[in-house]
Design a protein around this motif. Structure first.
Motif, PDB file in Angstrom:
ATOM      1  N   THR A   1       0.815  -1.212   0.000  1.00  0.00           N
ATOM      2  CA  THR A   1       0.000   0.000   0.000  1.00  0.00           C
ATOM      3  C   THR A   1       0.849   1.263   0.000  1.00  0.00           C
ATOM      4  O   THR A   1       0.573   2.196  -0.756  1.00  0.00           O
ATOM      5  CB  THR A   1      -0.935   0.008   1.230  1.00  0.00           C
ATOM      6  N   THR A   2       1.890   1.303   0.808  1.00  0.00           N
ATOM      7  CA  THR A   2       2.723   2.506   0.854  1.00  0.00           C
ATOM      8  C   THR A   2       3.459   2.729  -0.466  1.00  0.00           C
ATOM      9  O   THR A   2       3.669   3.874  -0.866  1.00  0.00           O
ATOM     10  CB  THR A   2       3.737   2.440   2.017  1.00  0.00           C
ATOM     11  N   ASP A   3       3.841   1.654  -1.148  1.00  0.00           N
ATOM     12  CA  ASP A   3       4.513   1.789  -2.436  1.00  0.00           C
ATOM     13  C   ASP A   3       3.571   2.360  -3.489  1.00  0.00           C
ATOM     14  O   ASP A   3       3.965   3.202  -4.305  1.00  0.00           O
ATOM     15  CB  ASP A   3       5.051   0.437  -2.917  1.00  0.00           C
ATOM     16  N   VAL A   4       2.313   1.910  -3.489  1.00  0.00           N
ATOM     17  CA  VAL A   4       1.336   2.423  -4.447  1.00  0.00           C
ATOM     18  C   VAL A   4       1.086   3.911  -4.187  1.00  0.00           C
ATOM     19  O   VAL A   4       1.044   4.718  -5.118  1.00  0.00           O
ATOM     20  CB  VAL A   4       0.016   1.617  -4.376  1.00  0.00           C
ATOM     21  N   VAL A   5       0.960   4.274  -2.914  1.00  0.00           N
ATOM     22  CA  VAL A   5       0.764   5.687  -2.566  1.00  0.00           C
ATOM     23  C   VAL A   5       1.974   6.499  -3.034  1.00  0.00           C
ATOM     24  O   VAL A   5       1.822   7.580  -3.621  1.00  0.00           O
ATOM     25  CB  VAL A   5       0.526   5.854  -1.044  1.00  0.00           C
TER      26      VAL A   5
ATOM     27  N   SER B   1       4.111  10.458  -9.287  1.00  0.00           N
ATOM     28  CA  SER B   1       3.583  10.810 -10.608  1.00  0.00           C
ATOM     29  C   SER B   1       2.944  12.194 -10.587  1.00  0.00           C
ATOM     30  O   SER B   1       3.090  12.971 -11.530  1.00  0.00           O
ATOM     31  CB  SER B   1       2.597   9.756 -11.103  1.00  0.00           C
ATOM     32  N   ASN B   2       2.259  12.522  -9.519  1.00  0.00           N
ATOM     33  CA  ASN B   2       1.656  13.845  -9.406  1.00  0.00           C
ATOM     34  C   ASN B   2       2.725  14.921  -9.255  1.00  0.00           C
ATOM     35  O   ASN B   2       2.631  16.000  -9.841  1.00  0.00           O
ATOM     36  CB  ASN B   2       0.688  13.875  -8.223  1.00  0.00           C
TER      37      ASN B   2
ATOM     38  N   GLN C   1       4.658  15.515 -12.622  1.00  0.00           N
ATOM     39  CA  GLN C   1       3.857  16.009 -13.745  1.00  0.00           C
ATOM     40  C   GLN C   1       4.163  17.473 -14.010  1.00  0.00           C
ATOM     41  O   GLN C   1       4.447  17.868 -15.138  1.00  0.00           O
ATOM     42  CB  GLN C   1       2.373  15.827 -13.467  1.00  0.00           C
TER      43      GLN C   1
ATOM     44  N   ILE D   1       4.044   5.850  -5.510  1.00  0.00           N
ATOM     45  CA  ILE D   1       4.017   5.957  -6.973  1.00  0.00           C
ATOM     46  C   ILE D   1       3.008   7.023  -7.418  1.00  0.00           C
ATOM     47  O   ILE D   1       3.305   7.843  -8.289  1.00  0.00           O
ATOM     48  CB  ILE D   1       3.692   4.593  -7.610  1.00  0.00           C
ATOM     49  N   LEU D   2       1.834   7.026  -6.793  1.00  0.00           N
ATOM     50  CA  LEU D   2       0.830   8.028  -7.145  1.00  0.00           C
ATOM     51  C   LEU D   2       1.313   9.442  -6.829  1.00  0.00           C
ATOM     52  O   LEU D   2       1.133  10.366  -7.628  1.00  0.00           O
ATOM     53  CB  LEU D   2      -0.488   7.741  -6.418  1.00  0.00           C
ATOM     54  N   LEU D   3       1.936   9.610  -5.678  1.00  0.00           N
ATOM     55  CA  LEU D   3       2.422  10.934  -5.298  1.00  0.00           C
ATOM     56  C   LEU D   3       3.585  11.385  -6.171  1.00  0.00           C
ATOM     57  O   LEU D   3       3.663  12.557  -6.547  1.00  0.00           O
ATOM     58  CB  LEU D   3       2.825  10.942  -3.819  1.00  0.00           C
TER      59      LEU D   3
END
Length: 171
Positions: free
Chosen positions: A35-39, A45-46, A49, A41-43
């Motif tokens: 879960t922390t890795d997915v968060v 990428s944001n 950008q 990656i999302l952060l």
């Protein structure tokens, strides 16, 4: 400077940074997203950008940035295939974790692989005890491959994504 050339240069810089960051953090993280890795990656990428497109929030600006990333990734893979020095610089090497039933504690510690993670990989390969393992390798994709010393190798639960012809199909 041309706004699209600016996006191209920014995208190249972000791609290089991300490649280096992933190389430094290690291959173990590639296959074991939690879960922390997915968060993260999302952060990331944001966060990157804006670094890539700057003030240009247009559709064409986003497409230019994405196109640069796809092209750069394609070219880098082609270059790595043809150039061993570049491949060795960017890609990591497989690491031996167990050889002939003996754990490589130094490597396990260096890679931060816990006893529980190694035992989980062994169970996934149908192996109960370290002594049964002829070779356990942390592959470049972050997965752990295990080969037993038995005459009849145990079947892994790993399923390949691509279908390959069996030897019987080749005739």
């Amino acid at each position: 400077m041309n706004e699209y050339l600016d996006i191209v240069l920014r995208s190249l810089a972000v791609y290089a940074f991300m490649l280096i960051a992933i190389r430094i953090t290690g291959k173990k993280e590639l296959s074991q997203l939690n879960t922390t890795d997915v968060v993260l990656i999302l952060l990331i990428s944001n966060a990157v950008q804006n670094a890539m497109v700057g003030n240009n929030t247009s559709l064409s600006g986003g497409i230019v940035a994405a196109a640069v990333l796809f092209i750069l990734n394609y070219l880098l893979k082609k270059l790595m295939f043809k150039n061993k020095l570049l491949r060795d610089l960017i890609s990591q090497q497989p690491e031996i974790l167990i050889r002939n039933g003996k754990l490589n504690f130094e490597m396990l510690s260096k890679l931060d692989i816990t006893n529980e993670e190694l035992e989980e990989a062994m169970r996934e390969h149908g192996v109960e005890h370290y002594k049964e393992v002829k070779l356990a390798i942390l592959e470049v994709d972050g997965n752990i491959s295990i080969i037993t010393g038995d005459q009849h190798l145990k079947q892994s639960q790993y399923k390949r994504k691509k279908k390959h012809k069996s030897l019987g199909d080749l005739n």
